[in-house]
Every structure is written in C-alpha cells, then in structure tokens.
Design a protein around this motif. Structure first.
Motif, PDB file in Angstrom:
ATOM      1  N   HIS A 101       0.852  -1.178   0.000  1.00  0.00           N
ATOM      2  CA  HIS A 101       0.000   0.000   0.000  1.00  0.00           C
ATOM      3  C   HIS A 101       0.895   1.237   0.000  1.00  0.00           C
ATOM      4  O   HIS A 101       1.607   1.506   0.964  1.00  0.00           O
ATOM      5  CB  HIS A 101      -0.900  -0.001   1.232  1.00  0.00           C
ATOM      6  N   LEU A 102       0.876   2.001  -1.085  1.00  0.00           N
ATOM      7  CA  LEU A 102       1.791   3.124  -1.255  1.00  0.00           C
ATOM      8  C   LEU A 102       1.087   4.471  -1.169  1.00  0.00           C
ATOM      9  O   LEU A 102       1.660   5.493  -1.534  1.00  0.00           O
ATOM     10  CB  LEU A 102       2.530   3.004  -2.595  1.00  0.00           C
ATOM     11  N   GLY A 103      -0.154   4.468  -0.716  1.00  0.00           N
ATOM     12  CA  GLY A 103      -0.845   5.725  -0.481  1.00  0.00           C
ATOM     13  C   GLY A 103      -0.874   6.642  -1.683  1.00  0.00           C
ATOM     14  O   GLY A 103      -1.173   6.218  -2.802  1.00  0.00           O
ATOM     15  N   ALA A 104      -0.536   7.913  -1.462  1.00  0.00           N
ATOM     16  CA  ALA A 104      -0.580   8.912  -2.527  1.00  0.00           C
ATOM     17  C   ALA A 104       0.358   8.588  -3.675  1.00  0.00           C
ATOM     18  O   ALA A 104       0.169   9.070  -4.798  1.00  0.00           O
ATOM     19  CB  ALA A 104      -0.233  10.285  -1.949  1.00  0.00           C
ATOM     20  N   ALA A 105       1.372   7.754  -3.418  1.00  0.00           N
ATOM     21  CA  ALA A 105       2.355   7.434  -4.452  1.00  0.00           C
ATOM     22  C   ALA A 105       2.000   6.190  -5.255  1.00  0.00           C
ATOM     23  O   ALA A 105       2.728   5.825  -6.182  1.00  0.00           O
ATOM     24  CB  ALA A 105       3.728   7.245  -3.814  1.00  0.00           C
ATOM     25  N   SER A 106       0.890   5.542  -4.934  1.00  0.00           N
ATOM     26  CA  SER A 106       0.593   4.225  -5.497  1.00  0.00           C
ATOM     27  C   SER A 106       0.565   4.203  -7.017  1.00  0.00           C
ATOM     28  O   SER A 106       1.278   3.428  -7.663  1.00  0.00           O
ATOM     29  CB  SER A 106      -0.746   3.730  -4.948  1.00  0.00           C
ATOM     30  N   LEU A 107      -0.268   5.042  -7.621  1.00  0.00           N
ATOM     31  CA  LEU A 107      -0.439   4.995  -9.076  1.00  0.00           C
ATOM     32  C   LEU A 107       0.835   5.345  -9.822  1.00  0.00           C
ATOM     33  O   LEU A 107       1.257   4.593 -10.715  1.00  0.00           O
ATOM     34  CB  LEU A 107      -1.597   5.907  -9.497  1.00  0.00           C
ATOM     35  N   PRO A 108       1.530   6.450  -9.512  1.00  0.00           N
ATOM     36  CA  PRO A 108       2.745   6.746 -10.280  1.00  0.00           C
ATOM     37  C   PRO A 108       3.864   5.734 -10.070  1.00  0.00           C
ATOM     38  O   PRO A 108       4.632   5.469 -11.002  1.00  0.00           O
ATOM     39  CB  PRO A 108       3.152   8.141  -9.783  1.00  0.00           C
TER      40      PRO A 108
END
Length: 278
Positions: free
Chosen positions: A241-248
C-alpha cells in the motif's frame, strides 16, 4: 463533502517518462545530488527528499530540458498524511498540558519550543512541491492536494485539464507518502489498513498531443459513508500500500506493454479508476 459527484475524462496524452523511489525499512536516502542548494537539506523532511528524487528521475527519464521545465511544465502533486514520530508528539503534548487539559497558551510557547523549530518545515504538506519547484526550476502552474491515492487523481485531473487547455506542454504529476512513522501508521491501523506501508514517491510526465502510450481515461466518484480501502490493478502485481504514491509508482514498474486498469476505493469515501495504454 456531503454530496456525491462523478467526473469522467478521456485524454490522448503521451506518458513521456516516469520516476519513483520506494524505501525499504530503516534505509537511508541521499538527496544531495538532486539539490541545487545543498544548504536547503536542513529544511527538508523525508517526504520532501522523496519527492525531489522521484521528480528528478521522472524529468530526466522524460528528457526535459531546463528550458522546457522552466517555461513549459506544470507541477501537480498529492502529499500523503502528515508524518510525525511518537517522541515528538508526546513531547509537545506533555508540555502543552495544564493538569491534563490541553492549553493553547502552553502549546504556542512551551510546547512548541520543546522540539526542533525546523520540524514545521519538515512535515507540512505544501513543502514537497516547494522543494521540487525550486530544484527543477519549474515556474508554470501548480496544484497540490492531500492526502491519499484517491486525491492523486485530483492532481491528475488538473494536469490533464491544463494540458488540454494548452496552458502547458508537459505536466509532472506526482504522489509522495512518508508512511513509516508513528502518526501515519497509527492512523492506518485505526482505519483498518493492516498492509505494510513503506515510504514512497512517484512521478509521471505527461505530454500534450502524444500519439502513443496514451492515458485512455479516468473516472472519479465520491460516495459519502464509505470507509474501506481497496486497490486493484489489472495486469500488474500490487503487493504494498503506497498511499498517494501508489499509481505513479506502479506506472514506473519495469517496461510492459498492453492496456492496464487501476481501481481504488479509499478510506475517505472516494472511488477512482483509470485506464492506461503502455
């Protein structure tokens, strides 16, 4: 927000370059090579360093010149939950209390004075975009939001609109999440997220009028009352789970081809999805 909304967009934009960094537990990072002024490091927290490195990698991989960064590029960023360590929180709380009751007078004098005054600069959510813009010399339009993977889509939407309206030729769109700290881990556990949550940052560079590697479409919904975290990629393996960085970060994975689908239902009630052709 107390009302539902939905946004649907479709954009023929080229994904020109990507860059990301995901930290292993207790690992160190060296931001110095990415800084124009190394003295600025004392004002930087972990989230600032992560954002500067990931944005620098994306700009380099996109082969953007200094002139293109300065005059033709916009910056769009989503920052994760505010990081804070337990010792600092307890120090401030202990020195801001009067007989067990919080005192604003003590907080603004004794409590705040008991910690390093630079702490404010290191945890504010608007500082990463400042450090990225300074070090890449980006002087175009900017947008910053907070604090999760769903809100990253708001930054992505603003970038797409700025490109379509020809305000810019390139958009650096990023997410950064300083998660391996007491306060963020505490929040996630209370919200029912038990997955490992490392520190991460990722940026993508979108270019207007690209003919290939297009972002096919994105959709955002807000439905009040949801309190659940679900993330799904089709044709990509997501283990963290990478939070705000997940998609990029996922878009920066080793080169693959094909159509990809990302869906996220966040703990704050947003549902977002996007379709990518890589």
């Amino acid at each position: 927000m107390d009302a539902a909304f939905e946004t649907r967009l479709s954009h023929p934009l080229r994904l020109r370059g990507t860059g990301s960094i995901v930290l292993a537990p207790d690992s160190e990072i060296d931001v110095a090579p990415w800084l124009k002024h190394r003295k600025m490091k004392k004002f930087m927290g972990k989230q600032d360093e992560l954002a500067v490195i990931a944005s620098g990698l994306a700009a380099r991989n996109a082969q953007l010149s200094e002139e293109e960064l300065r005059t033709k590029t916009g910056l769009f960023l989503c920052v994760g939950f505010i990081p804070f360590e337990r010792q600092e929180i307890e120090t401030i709380a202990r020195n801001s209390s009067d007989n067990g009751t919080f005192s604003m007078d003590l907080f603004s004098t004794k409590g705040f004075d008991e910690v390093n005054p630079l702490l404010t600069f290191r945890c504010l959510p608007n500082m990463p975009i400042f450090h990225v813009s300074i070090n890449l010399n980006i002087q175009g339009p900017y947008f910053i939001t907070y604090p999760g993977g769903a809100q990253f889509y708001l930054a992505l939407e603003q970038a797409c609109l700025a490109l379509e309206q020809k305000e810019i030729d390139f958009a650096l769109v990023g997410g950064v999440a300083d998660q391996n700290n007491f306060l963020v881990q505490h929040h996630y556990k209370r919200s029912g997220i038990t997955k490992r949550t490392p520190d991460a940052a990722g940026f993508i560079c979108l270019e207007r009028n690209g003919a290939d590697r297009a972002l096919l479409g994105l959709q955002m919904k807000y439905e009040p009352g949801e309190a659940l975290q679900i993330e799904r990629w089709v044709n990509k393996d997501v283990e963290k789970h990478l939070g705000a960085a997940s998609l990029p970060v996922m878009l920066d994975q080793p080169a693959q081809t094909g159509n990809f689908y990302h869906y996220l239902q966040s703990i704050d009630g947003m549902k977002v999805e996007s379709f990518w052709s890589l």
